[in-house]
Design an enzyme around this catalytic site. Structure first.
Site, mmCIF file in Angstrom:
data_model
loop_
_atom_site.group_PDB
_atom_site.id
_atom_site.type_symbol
_atom_site.label_atom_id
_atom_site.label_comp_id
_atom_site.label_asym_id
_atom_site.label_seq_id
_atom_site.Cartn_x
_atom_site.Cartn_y
_atom_site.Cartn_z
ATOM 1 N N LYS A 66 0.774 -1.306 -0.116
ATOM 2 C CA LYS A 66 -0.177 0.022 -0.097
ATOM 3 C C LYS A 66 0.893 1.097 -0.019
ATOM 4 O O LYS A 66 1.780 1.399 0.692
ATOM 5 C CB LYS A 66 -0.998 0.202 1.285
ATOM 6 N N SER A 106 -2.207 3.680 -17.784
ATOM 7 C CA SER A 106 -1.391 3.292 -16.811
ATOM 8 C C SER A 106 -1.124 4.261 -15.775
ATOM 9 O O SER A 106 -1.920 5.350 -15.778
ATOM 10 C CB SER A 106 -0.078 2.830 -17.166
ATOM 11 N N TYR A 160 -2.474 -0.375 -14.071
ATOM 12 C CA TYR A 160 -1.115 -0.878 -13.751
ATOM 13 C C TYR A 160 -0.329 -0.002 -13.692
ATOM 14 O O TYR A 160 -0.263 1.158 -13.992
ATOM 15 C CB TYR A 160 -1.042 -1.975 -14.964
#
Length: 126
Positions: free
Chosen positions: A9, A25, A58
């Site tokens: 995280k 992205s 991503y």
């Protein structure tokens, strides 16, 4: 049985760029990718603290030490420079791997510098 667990995280990073015409992205400072264990092209979930938007994309590598968090492509409509975000990556683990598993948690100051890291989230008080 496999269980999806939080792998990493990035907490309260600040969006530096929002590039609608860039190939989709999220570009992240390469040093931060390395510290967090998030790999280039790995699926990530982004939670925008400012507007509540949640989306999946991503990770791609941005210049090391740049502090860049760039939301690109269609997702650029969901986050603006200056917004605070949380980025999460998940991993599928089996029961044996779960025994000693701890995620990597990376926290930021207001300038996308790492303030500290941890392997556990404090217990929420009542």
């Amino acid at each position: 049985m496999h269980i999806n667990m939080l792998k990493a995280k990035l907490h309260r990073a600040r969006v530096t760029h929002s590039e609608l015409d860039y190939e989709g992205s999220c570009a992240i400072d390469g040093k931060i990718l390395d510290v967090s264990g998030i790999r280039e092209y790995e699926q990530i979930h982004i939670y925008n603290i400012n507007n509540g938007q949640r989306f999946t994309t991503y990770a791609i590598r941005a210049e090391e030490g740049s502090g860049v968090f760039s939301i690109n492509g269609a997702a650029a409509r969901l986050a603006c420079p200056g917004d605070l975000i949380i980025i999460a990556a998940f991993a599928s683990l089996d029961e044996k791997e779960l025994k000693n598993y701890k995620p990597t948690l990376v926290y930021f100051d207001g300038n996308n510098k790492i303030s500290h890291s941890s392997h556990s989230i404090p217990v929420q008080a009542a």
